[in-house]
Design an enzyme around this catalytic site. Structure first.
Site, PDB file in Angstrom:
ATOM      1  N   LYS A  79       0.852  -1.191   0.000  1.00  0.00           N
ATOM      2  CA  LYS A  79       0.000   0.000   0.000  1.00  0.00           C
ATOM      3  C   LYS A  79       0.886   1.239   0.000  1.00  0.00           C
ATOM      4  O   LYS A  79       1.931   1.274   0.656  1.00  0.00           O
ATOM      5  CB  LYS A  79      -0.902  -0.016   1.241  1.00  0.00           C
ATOM      6  CG  LYS A  79      -1.963   1.086   1.257  1.00  0.00           C
ATOM      7  CD  LYS A  79      -2.876   0.963   2.474  1.00  0.00           C
ATOM      8  CE  LYS A  79      -3.953   2.030   2.489  1.00  0.00           C
ATOM      9  NZ  LYS A  79      -4.833   1.911   3.687  1.00  0.00           N
ATOM     10  N   SER A 154      -9.757   2.084   2.772  1.00  0.00           N
ATOM     11  CA  SER A 154      -8.843   2.808   1.914  1.00  0.00           C
ATOM     12  C   SER A 154      -7.839   1.921   1.177  1.00  0.00           C
ATOM     13  O   SER A 154      -7.262   2.357   0.178  1.00  0.00           O
ATOM     14  CB  SER A 154      -8.074   3.850   2.731  1.00  0.00           C
ATOM     15  OG  SER A 154      -7.187   3.221   3.640  1.00  0.00           O
ATOM     16  N   SER A 178      -9.962  -0.150   6.993  1.00  0.00           N
ATOM     17  CA  SER A 178      -9.350   0.025   5.675  1.00  0.00           C
ATOM     18  C   SER A 178      -8.679  -1.207   5.086  1.00  0.00           C
ATOM     19  O   SER A 178      -8.316  -1.207   3.916  1.00  0.00           O
ATOM     20  CB  SER A 178      -8.322   1.163   5.721  1.00  0.00           C
ATOM     21  OG  SER A 178      -8.986   2.396   5.658  1.00  0.00           O
TER      22      SER A 178
END
Lengths: 492, 478
Positions: A79, A154, A178
């Site tokens: 990420k 997210s 997330s």
């Protein structure tokens, strides 16, 4: 054999008995990336050439018997809020569009020590704020099960990349859901570890008291393996705990006989989609069949979690994001008349609307005259939530809830309605507020073929217990064997 | 109304840089004077994703300071964030302590012209220093140097117990000496490692309410602090006497004009949005930990002073001056031990050394010679190698071009003339050339002898042994 459909433990096996080389694996993923990325848009930065180069080197080392790491030559996606030395770490923000970290996050060091291969940096909601990955400055990632739907957020890039087979597994981060919510939307496994199990050093902070890095994988076994790699005390993060090093795969017994599962009824109430509810009820039946003792109970305090979460998270974010001031690194406005103007313009132009919204909220709740009513009160409620969870775990080993009240929604359907977007976090935020571990695994598809996720919550540092519960369910239901993402364009 | 009709109320916030080797939240060195941005790392430059780790030495030093000023040490303390934007503050928040400081409720005793007085210490807390802005020599703007960012500080907040610039001066000197004694700060004011924010207000004598205060920030010399306070008192008296009201504001003291200037206006009143730093865990201290630090504290100035009164029979005034600085005090004790003449060492420190320090605005710690060299100087006089007037010249030399006093005397040819023949030659010559004085002496004017000795000293450029001269003149004039 399609290499990109294999789990990491399968890849590992084939690497070990020389059926596959690291280059075979890496190449397969790069090819898959070249095929699917144009539809899915999961990456902010791709590292095809570097990855192939590294794979060749590692193969040589493996052949010479030098590379002894258990995961040497296995690719991964990271990420884009986890710092990687020499590779851009953008947080999907214009603010850090060209930012290259001078150091590796602790978890990245751990991946490097294993000689794993970084395939690229994955898209996300800007600074991890959002639940759909629509708030990325660069691109909207699409859900591999229906390209018109969001992948969740997210960590939407991480979940979509794993679901579409562009990476074998990925790291995400979870502040209020997330990891779990995008895993649920994309039909993969996402684990948020106990607060303090994984070092946050090098994770660009959103809300320091809630953030945790965790795995997003194709199956539960892979999650246990990736957690083995990243867990552990780090002297650079004083909030990381000294806990005994365990092998989480050892907990995967494929047996839940006598396991006490509590089902908090508040998570099945108002706002929950009927199909999601039905799917979860079926999952509960499955657990009963498997010999678990399932009981409904009331976790009344949970209804305050969402408000508590948004106060604490925004307060911490408003302070954490102060460093993006255009002075030392990151975006700086072109023209400014003085220092204040430099700050104002750089931050106005460098941050997107959702980030600004949360900075303003957070600044407000910390400001003098409002602190007691909001931030202090939220901390008190947080203590109550923790107490309630403690009580629940005196009775139950695992709590079972939906991961999200709905399946993945259409791109654009909520991005202009922040409150509705916040409501999507209702099932996951309590777990962060409580500092507990939570895992999301797929438990079915709705009529439109979109994955539904089930969340299992454990007591602090009881990752083994929820991993086993998830693993046992997965072995029984075989979601991954039965369903695959279709990459369909949906009805336009 | 006249100034005498007002009571002055002053409180201080003193920042002292701690003498730890590394910064408060990372392992960068704290040393002063390095090239800009060479003592920095991802943590103290606030790179995204970095986290602070509290340097345990900082807690230890702050607890030492707390114990040395009679504070209660908090066993449950924490770090808070103070949020504001400035280019020298990389995180846009300073990690400080808000509602749970490490130390509280202490006191310091001062001896002023009106007697002994207790000044309350409200609190001592730990925090990080900010960086520095340097103005670009090429006029392109300001440059940020982050070497100082993250250097540990303690902030020592006094009660508003001070009533004059004299008391402020005494309080600061006492505080400085305590911090030096317990070796938590080198207190070099010129390098900014000790600096004070001074809050001044006035009220009519007998009034219960405090007046509105103004704050002068970052003062780092005793002289400016005294001048600034005096100026500010006069200014506030003027404002009130002319029917105005004192505005609560931050002022900047300008050394050159000798005036204070307003720094910011009220619209800019900052809301620092303090909240507990979630990156750091609570600071929990055990009884044993605090007890161990207490045991390790060295003798403090007050106790040394008492010892000097009884052990060395120094006057109260001299003992105060010497113990005001750990460096002077150590110099005194060590040199006395070596030369076995504490009275002489005391005199040197109180008179010549103090005078030079004052004239050159030098801190005692910057004295360029050590106790051995001072002891040697005293011994050279005691042995008659040099006269005390030559010794004064040697001392100046020791300040200017530090080296052993023997070497100075050798190089300069300052060895005292104690050779009887040589002295006799000089005496004969002086007697020959000063017949009037000889006659005066013989007529009973004792003073004439002093004149003759003086002439002989002049003749030898101060090198003749004065005792021998005296003796020999007396013999010749019998």
């Amino acid at each position: 054999m399609d290499i990109t459909e294999l789990t990491v433990h399968e890849l590992q096996e084939k690497l070990k008995n020389k059926e596959l080389s690291s280059l075979d694996i890496t190449k397969a993923y790069v090819d898959r990336m070249n095929e699917k990325e144009k539809d899915v848009q999961a990456f902010v930065t791709t590292l095809e050439e570097e990855a192939l180069e590294q794979a060749k080197k590692i193969d040589e080392e493996i052949n010479k018997g030098e590379a002894t790491g258990e995961f040497a030559g296995i690719p991964i996606g990271i990420k884009d809020n986890i710092c990687t030395k020499g590779v851009k770490t953008t947080c999907s923000s214009r603010m850090l569009e060209n930012f290259v970290s001078p150091y590796d996050a602790t978890v990245v060091e751990k991946l490097n020590n294993e000689k794993m291969i970084n395939l690229g940096k994955l898209n996300m909601d800007e600074f991890a704020m959002g639940g759909s990955t629509e708030y990325s400055y660069f691109k909207k990632t699409r859900n591999p099960w229906n390209l018109n739907k969001v992948p969740g957020g997210s960590s939407g890039g991480s979940a979509a990349a794993v679901a579409s087979g562009m990476v074998p597994w990925a790291l995400g981060s979870d502040t209020g859901g997330s990891i779990r919510q995008p895993a649920s939307f994309c039909g993969v496994v996402g684990l948020k570890p106990t607060y303090g199990l994984v070092s946050r050093y090098g994770l660009v902070a959103f809300a320091s008291s809630l953030d945790q890095i965790g795995p997003i994988t194709k199956d539960v076994y892979d999650s246990a393996m990736l957690l083995n790699i990243i867990a552990g005390h780090d002297e650079r993060d004083t909030t990381s705990k000294e806990v005994e090093k365990v092998d989480y795969t050892k907990y995967l017994k494929d047996n839940v006989k006598g396991l006490k599962i509590g089902v908090p009824k508040e998570f099945f109430g108002e706002g929950i989609n009927e199909e999601v509810k039905a799917s979860l009820e079926k999952a509960i039946e499955t657990y009963k069949e498997l010999g678990a003792e399932v009981e409904e109970f009331s976790l009344d305090i949970a209804k305050y979690s969402l408000a508590t979460y948004y106060i604490i998270a925004c307060a911490e974010a408003s302070s954490n994001l102060g460093r993006f001031d255009g002075i030392r690194y990151g975006y700086r406005a072109k023209d400014f008349k003085d220092l204040k103007d430099l700050y104002r313009k750089s931050r106005s132009e460098g941050f997107g609307p959702e980030v600004k919204r949360r900075i303003i909220l957070g600044t407000y709740v910390l400001s003098s005259g409002y602190y007691d009513a909001y931030y202090k009160k939220a901390q008190q409620v947080r203590t109550l939530v923790m107490n309630e969870f403690n009580k629940a775990f005196q009775k139950y080993d695992v709590l079972l809830t939906p991961t999200s009240p709905t399946v993945a929604f259409d791109i654009g359907s909520k991005s202009n309605n922040p409150l509705e977007m916040y409501l999507a976090d209702i099932c996951t935020v309590s777990v962060n507020i409580g500092g507990l571990p939570g895992i999301s695994i797929p438990c079915g598809l709705d009529k439109e073929g979109m994955p539904i996720g089930m969340q299992l919550i454990g007591n602090k540092f009881q990752e083994g217990t929820i991993l086993n519960a998830a693993y046992t369910f997965e072995q029984k239901t075989k979601f991954r064997e039965n369903y695959k993402p279709t990459f369909r364009k949906g009805e336009e | 109304m006249a100034r005498e009709d007002y009571e002055v109320v002053i409180g201080l916030e003193v920042h002292a840089e701690l003498a730890t080797k590394t910064k408060i939240f990372c392992s960068c060195p704290t040393s002063f004077g390095a090239a800009p941005n060479t003592h920095i790392c991802p943590i103290c430059t606030a790179m995204p994703g970095t986290l602070p780790v509290l340097n345990e030495k900082v807690v230890e030093y702050a607890v030492r300071a707390g114990l040395a000023t009679d504070c209660t040490i908090s066993q449950d303390s924490k770090n808070d964030r103070k949020n504001y934007f400035y280019p020298d503050l990389p995180k846009a928040y300073q990690i400080s302590q808000y509602d749970k400081p490490l130390c509280e409720h202490g006191k310091i005793e001062i001896d002023s012209s009106t007697g002994r007085k207790t000044i309350g210490i409200t609190r001592i807390h730990i925090e990080e220093d900010a960086g520095k802005l340097n103005h670009d020599e090429f006029g392109r703007g300001s440059l940020v140097d982050l070497n100082r960012a993250g250097v540990p500080l303690i902030e020592i907040v006094s009660e508003p117990d001070l009533r004059s610039s004299e008391e402020v001066d005494l309080y600061l000197r006492k505080l400085k000496s305590i911090l030096e004694y317990i070796e938590v700060s080198d207190c070099k004011m010129q390098e900014g490692s000790l600096r004070a924010d001074v809050n001044v207000s006035i009220r009519k004598k007998g009034a219960k309410e405090y007046g509105t205060r103004t704050e002068m920030k970052n003062m780092n010399s005793f002289r400016s602090i005294t001048r600034a306070i005096e100026y500010e008192i006069d200014r506030q008296v003027d404002v009130i006497d002319n029917g105005g009201v004192v505005e609560q504001e931050t002022l900047r003291w300008d050394e050159v004009s000798g005036k204070t200037f307003s720094m910011r206006d009220k619209e800019d009143a900052q809301d620092y949005r303090y909240f507990p730093d979630p990156d750091l865990v609570a600071i929990k201290l055990s009884d044993e930990y605090i007890e161990n630090i207490k045991k390790s504290l060295p003798e403090l100035p007050e106790s040394r002073k008492q010892r000097y009164l009884t052990e060395y029979h120094l006057s109260e005034k001299d003992a105060n001056i010497i113990t005001s600085s750990k460096y002077l005090s150590d110099l005194f004790e060590e040199a006395s031990k070596i030369c076995n003449n504490p009275k002489a060492v005391n005199n040197w420190i109180i008179s010549d050394i103090s005078r030079i320090l004052n004239e050159t605005e030098m801190e005692p710690v910057a004295i360029p010679f050590d106790s051995k060299q001072l002891a040697k100087l005293v011994m050279l006089i005691d042995k008659g190698t040099i006269s005390s007037s030559i010794a004064k010249k040697v001392l100046v030399e020791m300040f200017e071009h530090p080296r052993d006093p023997e070497d100075i005397i050798d190089e300069k040819g300052w060895v005292q003339i104690s050779d009887e023949g040589a002295i006799r030659d000089v005496v004969s010559k002086v007697l020959e050339n000063n017949s009037q004085s000889v006659a005066d002496y013989k007529a009973g004017k004792e003073k004439a002898l002093g004149y003759l000795v003086g002439q002989a000293m002049k003749e030898t450029r101060g090198k003749a042994n004065p005792q021998m001269l005296n003796k020999m003149f007396k013999e010749e004039l019998k």
